[in-house]
Design a protein around this motif. Structure first.
Motif, PDB file in Angstrom:
ATOM      1  N   SER A  33      -1.543   1.718  -6.622  1.00 23.01           N
ATOM      2  CA  SER A  33      -0.796   1.865  -7.869  1.00 23.01           C
ATOM      3  C   SER A  33       0.614   2.318  -7.514  1.00 23.01           C
ATOM      4  O   SER A  33       0.923   2.564  -6.350  1.00 23.01           O
ATOM      5  CB  SER A  33      -1.479   2.856  -8.814  1.00 23.01           C
ATOM      6  OG  SER A  33      -1.543   4.147  -8.248  1.00 23.01           O
ATOM      7  N   THR A  37       2.217   3.142 -12.869  1.00 18.35           N
ATOM      8  CA  THR A  37       0.825   2.782 -13.172  1.00 18.35           C
ATOM      9  C   THR A  37      -0.163   3.823 -12.638  1.00 18.35           C
ATOM     10  O   THR A  37      -1.350   3.537 -12.512  1.00 18.35           O
ATOM     11  CB  THR A  37       0.491   1.403 -12.573  1.00 18.35           C
ATOM     12  OG1 THR A  37       0.684   1.456 -11.154  1.00 18.35           O
ATOM     13  CG2 THR A  37       1.346   0.307 -13.190  1.00 18.35           C
ATOM     14  N   LEU A  40      -3.361   4.520 -14.693  1.00 22.56           N
ATOM     15  CA  LEU A  40      -4.325   3.431 -14.619  1.00 22.56           C
ATOM     16  C   LEU A  40      -5.047   3.444 -13.268  1.00 22.56           C
ATOM     17  O   LEU A  40      -6.263   3.228 -13.201  1.00 22.56           O
ATOM     18  CB  LEU A  40      -3.634   2.087 -14.856  1.00 22.56           C
ATOM     19  CG  LEU A  40      -4.507   0.866 -15.026  1.00 22.56           C
ATOM     20  CD1 LEU A  40      -5.548   1.063 -16.116  1.00 22.56           C
ATOM     21  CD2 LEU A  40      -3.646  -0.343 -15.341  1.00 22.56           C
ATOM     22  N   THR A  62       7.601   2.691  -7.078  1.00 27.75           N
ATOM     23  CA  THR A  62       7.721   1.525  -7.951  1.00 27.75           C
ATOM     24  C   THR A  62       8.802   0.595  -7.407  1.00 27.75           C
ATOM     25  O   THR A  62       9.914   1.025  -7.124  1.00 27.75           O
ATOM     26  CB  THR A  62       8.077   1.959  -9.387  1.00 27.75           C
ATOM     27  OG1 THR A  62       7.065   2.864  -9.848  1.00 27.75           O
ATOM     28  CG2 THR A  62       8.141   0.765 -10.323  1.00 27.75           C
ATOM     29  N   ILE A  87      -2.532  -2.407  -8.691  1.00 24.56           N
ATOM     30  CA  ILE A  87      -2.278  -2.024 -10.084  1.00 24.56           C
ATOM     31  C   ILE A  87      -0.837  -1.525 -10.101  1.00 24.56           C
ATOM     32  O   ILE A  87      -0.570  -0.336 -10.185  1.00 24.56           O
ATOM     33  CB  ILE A  87      -3.251  -0.916 -10.535  1.00 24.56           C
ATOM     34  CG1 ILE A  87      -4.684  -1.296 -10.201  1.00 24.56           C
ATOM     35  CG2 ILE A  87      -3.097  -0.624 -12.023  1.00 24.56           C
ATOM     36  CD1 ILE A  87      -5.660  -0.146 -10.291  1.00 24.56           C
ATOM     37  N   THR A  88       0.093  -2.456  -9.959  1.00 29.13           N
ATOM     38  CA  THR A  88       1.503  -2.109  -9.822  1.00 29.13           C
ATOM     39  C   THR A  88       2.340  -2.832 -10.868  1.00 29.13           C
ATOM     40  O   THR A  88       1.946  -3.886 -11.371  1.00 29.13           O
ATOM     41  CB  THR A  88       2.013  -2.476  -8.412  1.00 29.13           C
ATOM     42  OG1 THR A  88       1.721  -3.855  -8.160  1.00 29.13           O
ATOM     43  CG2 THR A  88       1.357  -1.620  -7.336  1.00 29.13           C
ATOM     44  N   LYS A  89       3.486  -2.268 -11.174  1.00 26.98           N
ATOM     45  CA  LYS A  89       4.385  -2.868 -12.167  1.00 26.98           C
ATOM     46  C   LYS A  89       4.836  -4.255 -11.726  1.00 26.98           C
ATOM     47  O   LYS A  89       4.899  -5.188 -12.511  1.00 26.98           O
ATOM     48  CB  LYS A  89       5.589  -1.962 -12.391  1.00 26.98           C
ATOM     49  CG  LYS A  89       6.569  -2.487 -13.418  1.00 26.98           C
ATOM     50  CD  LYS A  89       7.690  -1.498 -13.670  1.00 26.98           C
ATOM     51  CE  LYS A  89       8.627  -2.026 -14.743  1.00 26.98           C
ATOM     52  NZ  LYS A  89       9.681  -1.046 -15.051  1.00 26.98           N
TER      53      LYS A  89
END
Length: 99
Positions: A33, A37, A40, A62, A87-89
């Motif tokens: 992540s 995120t 999440l 990020t 689970i990354t932007k």
């Protein structure tokens, strides 16, 4: 952010891991992540832990766009796991690390 981990959320995470990700018994999961995120990623971690999945969860800075290579220590860990869920932007799909 506090999220109630209910049966519907558990079902969604299970579907992502086992049906879409095709994780099998005795395989390992690597969750990645980023700052945006993190919550999440923690939800995936908690559910994975509760159902006994062998997993590792790391957070990366990020990115500013899709395809930016993850840090070297993350790339090395990716090689040691059977399923990687980013689970990354921004997507890691087009990185050399993913290949």
């Amino acid at each position: 952010m506090t999220v109630e981990i209910n049966s519907k959320l558990i079902g969604v995470v299970n579907k992502i891991i086992f049906q879409l990700g095709n994780l099998k018994e005795n395989e390992s999961l690597y969750l990645i992540s980023d700052k945006s995120t993190k919550d999440l990623g923690l939800i995936f971690s908690k559910i994975s832990s509760n159902i006994g999945i062998n997993y590792t969860h790391d957070s990366i800075p990020t990115s500013t766009m899709h395809g930016i290579e993850p840090p070297e220590k993350i790339r090395k860990k990716m090689m040691d796991h059977d399923l990687i869920i980013g689970i990354t932007k921004f997507s890691l799909s087009h990185t050399k690390a993913r290949q």
